[in-house]
Scaffold this active site. Structure first.
Site, mmCIF file in Angstrom:
data_model
loop_
_atom_site.group_PDB
_atom_site.id
_atom_site.type_symbol
_atom_site.label_atom_id
_atom_site.label_comp_id
_atom_site.label_asym_id
_atom_site.label_seq_id
_atom_site.Cartn_x
_atom_site.Cartn_y
_atom_site.Cartn_z
ATOM 1 N N LYS A 92 -30.862 39.015 0.867
ATOM 2 C CA LYS A 92 -31.038 39.855 2.057
ATOM 3 C C LYS A 92 -32.395 39.686 2.729
ATOM 4 O O LYS A 92 -32.548 40.063 3.894
ATOM 5 C CB LYS A 92 -30.826 41.326 1.702
ATOM 6 N N ASP B 25 -33.770 50.186 5.206
ATOM 7 C CA ASP B 25 -34.992 50.879 4.822
ATOM 8 C C ASP B 25 -36.000 49.920 4.208
ATOM 9 O O ASP B 25 -37.090 50.341 3.812
ATOM 10 C CB ASP B 25 -34.677 51.998 3.825
ATOM 11 N N HIS C 232 -1.796 42.330 12.229
ATOM 12 C CA HIS C 232 -1.438 43.638 12.778
ATOM 13 C C HIS C 232 -2.710 44.303 13.292
ATOM 14 O O HIS C 232 -3.229 45.222 12.651
ATOM 15 C CB HIS C 232 -0.808 44.522 11.701
ATOM 16 N N ASP D 115 -27.357 48.455 6.162
ATOM 17 C CA ASP D 115 -27.621 48.450 4.722
ATOM 18 C C ASP D 115 -26.949 49.699 4.140
ATOM 19 O O ASP D 115 -26.551 50.608 4.888
ATOM 20 C CB ASP D 115 -29.139 48.478 4.520
ATOM 21 N N HIS E 274 -0.056 35.771 10.751
ATOM 22 C CA HIS E 274 0.585 36.996 11.234
ATOM 23 C C HIS E 274 -0.362 38.168 10.988
ATOM 24 O O HIS E 274 -0.716 38.453 9.845
ATOM 25 C CB HIS E 274 1.910 37.228 10.515
ATOM 26 N N HIS F 269 4.019 46.070 16.900
ATOM 27 C CA HIS F 269 4.039 45.391 15.602
ATOM 28 C C HIS F 269 2.773 44.572 15.385
ATOM 29 O O HIS F 269 1.931 44.941 14.580
ATOM 30 C CB HIS F 269 5.283 44.501 15.543
ATOM 31 N N SER G 189 -24.968 44.533 2.021
ATOM 32 C CA SER G 189 -25.610 45.140 0.856
ATOM 33 C C SER G 189 -25.671 44.125 -0.275
ATOM 34 O O SER G 189 -24.886 43.178 -0.322
ATOM 35 C CB SER G 189 -24.826 46.375 0.406
ATOM 36 N N SER G 190 -26.586 44.340 -1.190
ATOM 37 C CA SER G 190 -26.663 43.472 -2.369
ATOM 38 C C SER G 190 -25.497 43.723 -3.306
ATOM 39 O O SER G 190 -25.167 42.886 -4.142
ATOM 40 C CB SER G 190 -27.986 43.693 -3.109
ATOM 41 N N GLU H 17 -13.588 33.019 28.444
ATOM 42 C CA GLU H 17 -14.011 31.777 27.810
ATOM 43 C C GLU H 17 -13.230 31.462 26.536
ATOM 44 O O GLU H 17 -12.894 30.303 26.257
ATOM 45 C CB GLU H 17 -15.514 31.836 27.505
#
Length: 478
Positions: A386, A411, A110, A231, A108, A181, A350-351, A132
């Site tokens: 990463k 970066d 929303h 990042d 269920h 709903h 992110s790490s 598809e």
């Protein structure tokens, strides 16, 4: 047989909790909304697992579920004192199971698209074809998907008669939409219900975008990035905030937390630190060493799950108490708003733990930005660091896209290379305070997220085939 049923129950508990955490990340179960159920066993009298009411789905644990018999007896109840009530959807789940013996699990959700598409359909059934992804709902590619729509009621229990009528009219319906709903999605197993839910969300998103003004004049093509992956440090948030504010806060608050925190939380943290020490080939003497190791690992900027998860716990308290505010570059909220308005999904990698990521955007100095974000990934959920290409392959799979349909902004040169190796497009951010980049690195660069040059979104491409940049400025390249 009892042992097998117990093992099935344990696995279903893990699956349900995992599914709802995933749905939360997609924005389908916000504010403790949403629910899921699965039957334990195939017998007509098999009991059902049901999620609780009032528990944020990103925090749901395996033990928070109720086990309820088909006579509505509570066979097992959560031991968590914060869980006091089974989901109101239990009435609907019970009715569906009794009406449809082929159904073994129900989700269920929303989602925005559920609400909008159902409200735009004047009839009692939604029909879709030539998409598809309807195959994921058990419909042949050349057939028509039919999903009954019922009107919302004040309570879930009052929805039951409408659901039973809808299932009689459409006995093989893979889902039911409830106006204003959400949706209930049916599957033979928990895994199949999860897949059907994801496919339905995709189909509804497509249908909703087709209703946008001018959509009939646009040409739909299959190429172009659908997801912008960001990042955090040095990309949306100054590095100085993390190093000069978040890290010192964690180092100074870990001691008091170890004295006043919940024993069960401290035990989990200690076990994680012990496991990391074993991996490091180092000794671990117990809880008393957590504080010293936390400060040592922060200084070394170690990106290990044990530390990142503890930092998330400590930072949550700081954010909720108003002691921390997530610092954002001025261009960050504008870029997030632009990309989502263009129909793109925006995700974070992110790490830092996923909880820490959510906190920094929820309690940012530019306001709550989580409404723009559809998913969060850390090395644990991406199953790789990463700077490894496999992480970006896994993220693409989780988002349901091809790697070529994603654009990563960071970066860190090593991260950009890993993303490109996996098939993603990538842009390097040159922000004040970021580490300098070597010459001839071969990536587009930008000093602002608003300068990141991304192909025009697929639903905005002109019919003549000319590609117009969605960015307000032209990014610099080397």
């Amino acid at each position: 047989a009892n042992f097998a049923q117990l093992e099935e129950e344990r696995e279903l508990r893990r699956t349900i909790a995992s599914c709802l955490r995933s749905f939360f990340n997609f924005g389908w179960c916000l504010g403790s909304s949403g629910a899921m159920s699965a039957r334990v066993g195939a017998a007509p009298s098999a009991p059902m697992l049901v999620t609780p009411s009032g528990v944020p789905k990103e925090l749901l644990s395996d033990d928070d579920l109720y086990l309820i018999s088909m006579t509505r007896e509570h066979l097992k109840v959560p031991t968590n004192s914060k869980v006091t009530k089974v989901s109101d959807s239990a009435d609907v789940f019970d009715a569906i199971y009794k009406q449809r013996p082929d159904v073994g699990a129900i989700c269920h959700i929303h989602s925005v698209a559920c609400v909008l598409v159902a409200s735009q359909e004047p009839g009692s059934v939604l029909r879709a074809r030539d998409i598809e992804m309807i195959k994921g709902l058990g419909v042949a590619g050349d057939a028509v998907l039919e999903i009954p729509i019922v009107d919302n009621k004040p309570t879930e229990q009052e929805l039951v008669p409408s659901f039973l009528e809808a299932l009689k009219a459409y006995p093989h319906a893979p889902a039911i939409l409830v106006r204003d709903h959400g949706a209930y999605v049916l599957g033979k197993t928990a895994e199949k219900a999860k897949i059907a839910t994801e496919c339905l969300a995709f189909v509804l998103d497509v249908l909703q975008r087709r209703e946008e003004p001018g959509a009939k004049r646009r040409r739909h093509v299959a190429s172009g990035p659908h997801v912008v992956l960001l990042d955090v440090e040095g990309t949306t948030t100054p590095i100085t905030f993390v190093k000069d504010r978040l890290f010192p806060y964690a180092a100074s608050s870990v001691g008091p937390w170890l004295k006043s925190g919940k024993p069960e939380d401290i035990a989990k943290v200690s076990a994680a630190f012990a496991a990391q020490c074993r991996d490091d080939g180092a000794a671990f003497s117990g809880n008393g060493e957590v504080e010293a190791l936390t400060k040592e690992w922060i200084v070394k900027d170690r990106k290990v799950p044990a530390l990142k998860n503890l930092q998330g716990i400590l930072w949550r308290a700081g954010y909720e108490q108003g002691e921390l505010k997530g610092a954002m570059y001025d261009d960050t909220p504008d870029a997030l708003a632009r990309w989502t308005a263009e129909g793109r999904r925006v995700a974070i990698f992110s790490s830092g733990s996923r909880e820490a990521q959510q906190l920094i955007y929820k309690y940012s100095d530019k306001g709550d930005l989580t409404g723009y974000l559809s998913a969060y990934f850390d090395p644990t959920s991406a199953m790789a660091p990463k700077q490894e290409a496999s992480a970006y392959v896994q993220i693409a799979l989780s988002l349901g896209i091809q790697p070529s349909e994603g654009h990563f902004c960071t970066d860190i040169l090593g991260e950009a290379k890993a993303a490109r190796e996996a098939g993603w497009k990538a842009t390097l951010l040159l922000r004040a305070g970021n580490a300098p980049l070597p010459a001839d690195h071969g990536f587009p660069i930008a000093s602002s997220l608003l300068d990141v040059e991304i192909e025009a979104p697929v639903h905005d491409r002109p019919a003549c085939g000319a590609v117009q940049s969605s960015a307000a400025h032209t990014s610099r390249t080397e």
